[in-house]
Design a protein around this motif. Structure first.
Motif: not given
Length: 406
Positions: A197-203
């Motif tokens: 999972p990518y932090l950019g998508d989570i944010v």
């Protein structure tokens, strides 16, 4: 609090309170006290790695009864099949190639490699899913991967052309031992490929349920590059992936072995422009999450007052964060349906909502369904078209709380 990668200072940015183990589904009537831990995340001021502040012992999460199956979704089966074919055509096209997968689960990827007759090994600590992989013709070692494991594999099988991991590396706090093992096991021109999972998508999506016990790290190109360089590797490629709510596939090679693809510089620049790893950005994410929590609880409370029947759909690991953080129990969501036999007949961790098989969803249909497996929304909504025809409404909370009338 010190960073597990570089010992730098951590800046906390999100706190979800006490949480249960995400996959510790409870037997009805079990008097045992549930294990809990403090679920909070911070970001390192030096290497930019976002991570949990408390580590859960790995044996509590990954064991013989571990219920998640990589092959449980047709989308994921296709995803891993396509990746296997790509590796076979590129990195595994030489003489007598060898690939090692860390956390091979039920063999969704390696079964394709095995079918092509290519040497391979899955390293999988969860015995139940490892047995499923073996039944599909995958060669499996039941173990956690670290430096000692790599030395044993190297002695038996020789160097690997590819070390691969999917939704596994982010689970492992001791990345120094992992990287030492990868360094020992890879041949000089080999690559370490992993996707998480990518932090950019989570944010961007406020998908806070990606933060739970099994996900210790939340990677970015910036933090992965810093981590790789500490161990003599370079980030040479990145690929955005749509699966699991947004992931990135990272490719590492030894420093100087390959020229980084243009995509690496592009993603690094985008992260810098968005101030993605800045504590202020991440605290803003946490504020949006708290707002979404309040809206979801208010909606479910209103539906209860109206007498509407609400089910949950998908007893996912990440749903533990949603249900516990929002205080959602059987008084708001009467049951959760799931296709995993090991979860059926049990209660969700912490929130204690009954889990039933998929047949319960249409017997009869609820008025509303809280889509806990939102990352498979398209696949699920197509499968459950009858719910829409019956007048049902989906409740989603990513990127914000909203209703979808099918």
């Amino acid at each position: 609090m010190a960073c597990r990668i570089c010992s730098g200072r951590l800046h906390p940015f999100a706190d979800f309170g006490r949480q249960p183990l995400s996959d510790a589904f409870v037997a009805p009537g079990d008097p045992g006290e549930e294990f809990s831990f403090h679920l909070a995340a911070g970001v390192c001021e030096n290497c930019s790695m976002a991570q949990l502040l408390e580590e859960v012992p790995r044996e509590r999460m990954f064991h013989a009864g571990y219920p998640y199956l990589s092959s449980g979704s047709s989308v994921m089966r296709e995803h891993f099949g396509n990746l296997a074919e790509r590796l076979l055509a590129t990195e595994l096209a030489g003489p007598d190639p060898f690939v090692v997968e860390l956390g091979c689960n039920d063999g969704a990827m390696l079964s394709v490699v095995a079918g092509a007759g290519v040497r391979h090994l899955g390293v999988e600590p969860s015995g139940g899913v490892a047995d499923l992989a073996a039944a599909r013709g995958v060669r499996v070692r039941k173990d956690f991967f670290e430096a000692d494991t790599a030395a044993a594999v190297l002695a038996e099988d020789g160097p690997a052309d590819v070390v691969y991991a999917a939704n596994t590396l982010c689970h492992i706090p001791y990345l120094d031992s992992i990287m030492a093992g990868v360094d020992a096991l890879l041949r000089p021109g080999g690559v370490f490929v992993f996707e998480d999972p990518y932090l950019g998508d989570i944010v961007e999506r406020a998908s806070f349920d990606q933060i739970y016990d099994e996900h210790f790290y939340f990677f970015t190109a910036t933090s992965v590059r810093a981590m790789a360089r500490r161990h003599g590797f370079e980030l040479v490629d990145v690929e955005r992936l749509p699966v699991h709510g947004g992931e990135v596939r990272y490719t590492l090679a030894r420093r100087g072995a390959r020229t980084p693809a243009p995509a690496v510089a592009g993603l690094l620049a985008a992260e810098e422009a968005a101030a993605l790893c800045d504590p202020a950005t991440l605290r803003g994410f946490a504020a949006r999450v708290a707002h979404n929590r309040d809206r979801l609880v208010t909606l479910l409370g209103a539906l209860r007052e109206e007498g509407a029947r609400v089910y949950g759909y998908g007893a996912t690991a990440k749903s533990a964060t949603v249900l516990t953080y929002c205080g959602i129990g059987p008084e708001l969501v009467s049951l959760v349906t799931d296709t995993t036999p090991a979860k059926q007949g049990r209660l969700t961790p912490g929130s204690h909502i009954p889990v039933r098989g998929p047949e319960a969803f249409a017997d009869p249909y609820p008025d509303y369904a809280l889509l806990l497996a939102w990352n498979h929304a398209e696949e699920i909504m197509a499968k459950e078209a009858g719910f829409g025809r019956a007048g049902g409404t989906w409740i989603l909370y990513v990127p914000e709380v909203h209703l979808v009338r099918a």
